[in-house]
Design a protein around this motif. Structure first.
Motif, PDB file in Angstrom:
ATOM      1  N   LEU A  15      31.232  30.113  47.300  1.00 42.19           N
ATOM      2  CA  LEU A  15      31.996  31.158  48.010  1.00 42.19           C
ATOM      3  C   LEU A  15      31.080  31.965  48.932  1.00 42.19           C
ATOM      4  CD1 LEU A  15      34.921  32.376  48.024  1.00 42.19           C
ATOM      5  CD2 LEU A  15      34.080  34.080  46.377  1.00 42.19           C
ATOM      6  N   ASP A  16      31.571  32.200  50.146  1.00 37.50           N
ATOM      7  CA  ASP A  16      30.848  33.045  51.105  1.00 37.50           C
ATOM      8  C   ASP A  16      30.676  34.457  50.516  1.00 37.50           C
ATOM      9  OD1 ASP A  16      30.179  33.182  54.172  1.00 37.50           O
ATOM     10  OD2 ASP A  16      31.209  35.042  53.655  1.00 37.50           O
ATOM     11  N   LYS A  17      29.644  35.180  50.976  1.00 40.84           N
ATOM     12  CA  LYS A  17      29.411  36.514  50.384  1.00 40.84           C
ATOM     13  C   LYS A  17      30.590  37.462  50.641  1.00 40.84           C
ATOM     14  CE  LYS A  17      26.434  38.579  54.002  1.00 40.84           C
ATOM     15  NZ  LYS A  17      27.408  38.319  55.028  1.00 40.84           N
ATOM     16  N   ASP A  18      31.308  37.228  51.754  1.00 44.04           N
ATOM     17  CA  ASP A  18      32.504  38.040  52.022  1.00 44.04           C
ATOM     18  C   ASP A  18      33.787  37.248  51.758  1.00 44.04           C
ATOM     19  OD1 ASP A  18      30.983  40.228  52.976  1.00 44.04           O
ATOM     20  OD2 ASP A  18      30.641  39.105  54.837  1.00 44.04           O
ATOM     21  N   VAL A  21      29.479  35.728  35.808  1.00 42.35           N
ATOM     22  CA  VAL A  21      28.838  34.946  36.878  1.00 42.35           C
ATOM     23  C   VAL A  21      28.764  35.724  38.202  1.00 42.35           C
ATOM     24  CG1 VAL A  21      29.554  32.757  35.846  1.00 42.35           C
ATOM     25  CG2 VAL A  21      30.990  33.783  37.596  1.00 42.35           C
ATOM     26  N   GLY A  22      29.004  37.024  38.154  1.00 43.97           N
ATOM     27  CA  GLY A  22      28.885  37.818  39.380  1.00 43.97           C
ATOM     28  C   GLY A  22      30.091  37.717  40.289  1.00 43.97           C
ATOM     29  N   LEU A  23      31.260  37.478  39.704  1.00 46.65           N
ATOM     30  CA  LEU A  23      32.513  37.518  40.472  1.00 46.65           C
ATOM     31  C   LEU A  23      33.376  38.619  39.867  1.00 46.65           C
ATOM     32  CD1 LEU A  23      33.327  33.692  40.798  1.00 46.65           C
ATOM     33  CD2 LEU A  23      32.568  35.220  42.633  1.00 46.65           C
ATOM     34  N   TYR A  24      34.202  39.230  40.719  1.00 48.17           N
ATOM     35  CA  TYR A  24      34.945  40.400  40.240  1.00 48.17           C
ATOM     36  C   TYR A  24      36.398  40.354  40.706  1.00 48.17           C
ATOM     37  CZ  TYR A  24      30.154  41.696  39.515  1.00 48.17           C
ATOM     38  OH  TYR A  24      28.857  41.663  39.103  1.00 48.17           O
ATOM     39  N   ILE A  25      37.286  40.725  39.799  1.00 45.86           N
ATOM     40  CA  ILE A  25      38.711  40.779  40.147  1.00 45.86           C
ATOM     41  C   ILE A  25      38.930  41.977  41.075  1.00 45.86           C
ATOM     42  CG2 ILE A  25      41.056  41.130  39.244  1.00 45.86           C
ATOM     43  CD1 ILE A  25      40.141  40.004  36.550  1.00 45.86           C
ATOM     44  N   ARG A  66      48.266  35.904  39.614  1.00 46.13           N
ATOM     45  CA  ARG A  66      47.398  35.489  40.729  1.00 46.13           C
ATOM     46  C   ARG A  66      46.222  36.466  40.772  1.00 46.13           C
ATOM     47  NH1 ARG A  66      49.573  34.430  46.760  1.00 46.13           N
ATOM     48  NH2 ARG A  66      49.981  32.370  45.871  1.00 46.13           N
ATOM     49  N   PHE A  67      45.013  35.927  40.662  1.00 48.28           N
ATOM     50  CA  PHE A  67      43.797  36.744  40.687  1.00 48.28           C
ATOM     51  C   PHE A  67      43.172  36.662  42.076  1.00 48.28           C
ATOM     52  CE2 PHE A  67      44.370  35.470  36.277  1.00 48.28           C
ATOM     53  CZ  PHE A  67      44.148  36.656  35.587  1.00 48.28           C
ATOM     54  N   ILE A  68      42.892  37.825  42.655  1.00 48.53           N
ATOM     55  CA  ILE A  68      42.184  37.892  43.937  1.00 48.53           C
ATOM     56  C   ILE A  68      40.762  38.339  43.572  1.00 48.53           C
ATOM     57  CG2 ILE A  68      42.214  38.827  46.293  1.00 48.53           C
ATOM     58  CD1 ILE A  68      44.962  37.660  45.503  1.00 48.53           C
ATOM     59  N   VAL A  69      39.787  37.481  43.910  1.00 50.54           N
ATOM     60  CA  VAL A  69      38.441  37.660  43.377  1.00 50.54           C
ATOM     61  C   VAL A  69      37.422  37.617  44.508  1.00 50.54           C
ATOM     62  CG1 VAL A  69      36.728  36.525  41.878  1.00 50.54           C
ATOM     63  CG2 VAL A  69      39.153  36.523  41.223  1.00 50.54           C
ATOM     64  N   SER A  70      36.371  38.430  44.393  1.00 48.61           N
ATOM     65  CA  SER A  70      35.291  38.325  45.387  1.00 48.61           C
ATOM     66  C   SER A  70      33.958  38.634  44.729  1.00 48.61           C
ATOM     67  CB  SER A  70      35.555  39.273  46.556  1.00 48.61           C
ATOM     68  OG  SER A  70      35.222  40.580  46.167  1.00 48.61           O
ATOM     69  N   LYS A  71      32.896  38.641  45.558  1.00 49.23           N
ATOM     70  CA  LYS A  71      31.559  38.916  45.015  1.00 49.23           C
ATOM     71  C   LYS A  71      31.272  40.419  44.967  1.00 49.23           C
ATOM     72  CE  LYS A  71      29.487  34.496  46.054  1.00 49.23           C
ATOM     73  NZ  LYS A  71      28.466  33.713  46.716  1.00 49.23           N
ATOM     74  N   GLN A  72      32.184  41.225  45.548  1.00 51.07           N
ATOM     75  CA  GLN A  72      31.982  42.674  45.517  1.00 51.07           C
ATOM     76  C   GLN A  72      32.536  43.234  44.211  1.00 51.07           C
ATOM     77  OE1 GLN A  72      33.170  41.305  48.694  1.00 51.07           O
ATOM     78  NE2 GLN A  72      30.961  41.267  49.038  1.00 51.07           N
ATOM     79  N   LYS A  73      31.856  44.262  43.683  1.00 50.29           N
ATOM     80  CA  LYS A  73      32.346  44.895  42.449  1.00 50.29           C
ATOM     81  C   LYS A  73      33.778  45.398  42.684  1.00 50.29           C
ATOM     82  CE  LYS A  73      28.861  45.048  39.413  1.00 50.29           C
ATOM     83  NZ  LYS A  73      27.501  45.516  39.612  1.00 50.29           N
ATOM     84  N   SER A  74      34.616  45.352  41.634  1.00 47.89           N
ATOM     85  CA  SER A  74      36.015  45.779  41.755  1.00 47.89           C
ATOM     86  C   SER A  74      36.069  47.236  42.245  1.00 47.89           C
ATOM     87  CB  SER A  74      36.717  45.690  40.398  1.00 47.89           C
ATOM     88  OG  SER A  74      36.353  44.501  39.742  1.00 47.89           O
TER      89      SER A  74
END
Ligand code: TYD
Length: 375
Positions: A175-178, A220-224, A238-246
């Motif tokens: 996954l891209d950082k953004d 693993v450093g992924l956040y809902i 449906r979970f929307i997840v990224s690398k940024q803290k929730s």
């Protein structure tokens, strides 16, 4: 893992077979357990993935107008996101017969599909398709060729992956950082509320609660970022997840083993009430059919001991299923034309009850969700 529900000897839930097939049918003990550390609910000792997902895979995601509309809308949303970020790519894990990706540009779309018969469909449609199980090796191989991916999507697929922690690590790798990872699977919260124990079958190695997903992703450093409840598949998240803290605290129901053991008593009650209702209707009406030759209903027939003496046939719109018999109990699967012979049917595809009710307004439907009743 602590066991809390035993659904007995079960065949492969999607293993519809010819009536003259005398080969030995595969059976396993369907026992579900709870991991107190991650709070994940999983099948203990499910069949090997190559037994379930191979070139004879029969389930088609495009099999109902409800799901076709759902995936079209999902694709349109992804398309808008891509238009706002030119050059971005979409990767779908578990692309099945291409019902979602068919709305996207093949030049910006990559498919992962381990079932060869399904993978060849999207390949023939012009999509780059990798016929493999999702893991870190394929994530690295795609990263080497395409670089980080902006949008990763998976519907009713992540819960199929036994090595789920590694699967999330692979997402983090690619996954891209953004970027955004969007995935949806049947909801533990809804299964608990509706006694819909038939969500537990071989392919569903796990039933995801928000709590378990929160724990596994954070590892693993992924956040809902957001959880959206969906009506599809009997109630999904449906979970929307990224690398940024929730950005907001994630709220969830906390499950514990005592609650789950209590819930399993409700499952047993549901079984006996369903049998009582079916026998009562059979006595009064003479004949009962079923609508929807689903994996879910395979679990019910085998757990409750229902065969063609009680349910005479199952109607299903999937041409590939018609003419076969159901796994384990060998109830014939027929075309919906035969439904004119009966006035009552068990709702095997209860997750499509609205679509089915509108198609068959004169048929009384017996369902076990959220409780045993006739609608
Ligand atoms: P689904 O509930 O997605 O099955 P599973 O439990 O295996 O995930 O599949 C629905 C099944 O019901 C599919 O085989 C198509 C069939 N079906 C009908 O026969 N009639 C209908 O009107 C609809 C909507 C589905």
């Amino acid at each position: 893992m602590i066991p809390f529900l035993n659904l007995g000897r079960q065949p492969i839930a999607n293993g519809f077979r010819r009536s003259d097939d005398i080969s030995k049918e595969y059976f396993f003990d369907l026992i579900t357990g709870f991991d107190e550390k991650t709070k994940l609910v999983s099948i203990i000792n499910p069949p090997d993935k190559s037994v379930l997902f191979n070139e004879s895979y029969i389930y088609r995601s495009s099999g109902s107008s409800t799901m076709r509309a759902h995936f079209k809308k999902t694709a349109e949303d992804l398309k808008k996101k891509c238009e706002a970020h030119p050059g971005s790519k979409v990767l779908e894990i578990g692309s099945n017969d291409g019902v979602m990706v068919s709305h996207l540009d093949p030049r910006q779309t990559i498919c992962i599909e381990p079932c060869a018969n399904m993978a060849s469909i999207t390949r023939n449609m012009g999509y780059e398709t990798h016929c493999v199980f999702w893991n870190k090796d394929i994530a690295q191989a795609i990263l080497d060729v395409h670089g980080p991916i902006q949008y990763i999507y998976a519907a009713n697929c992540m819960c199929h992956i036994l090595e789920i922690q590694e699967a999330f690590e692979a997402i983090e790798l690619l996954l891209d950082k953004d970027g955004i990872f969007i995935f949806e699977d049947p909801s533990m919260e809804m299964m608990f509320q509706n006694t819909s124990y038939d969500q537990i079958y071989d392919e569903h190695a796990h039933i995801f609660s928000i709590e378990a997903i929160h724990t596994l992703l954070n590892n693993v450093g992924l956040y809902i970022q957001e959880v959206k409840p969906l009506e599809v598949h009997g109630g999904s998240n449906r979970f929307i997840v990224s690398k940024q803290k929730s950005r907001y605290p994630i709220l969830y129901h906390k499950f514990d083993i005592d609650q789950l053991k209590q819930w399993s008593l409700g499952v047993q009650r549901s079984k006996y009430q369903l049998l009582a209702t079916l026998y009562e209707v059979k006595k009064a009406a003479g004949r009962i059919a079923a609508i929807g030759a689903t994996s879910k209903s395979t679990v019910i027939y085998n757990y409750c001991g229902i065969d063609s003496n009680l349910i005479e046939f199952i109607s299903d719109t999937t041409l590939e299923k018609q003419g076969l018999v159901s796994p384990g109990k060998h109830i014939p699967v027929v075309s919906p034309d035969r439904l004119k012979e009966v006035d009552t049917a068990f709702l095997g595809a209860w997750n499509f009850s609205e679509e089915i009710k509108s198609k068959h307004p004169n048929i009384k439907l017996i369902t076990h969700v959220p409780r045993i009743r006739i609608i």
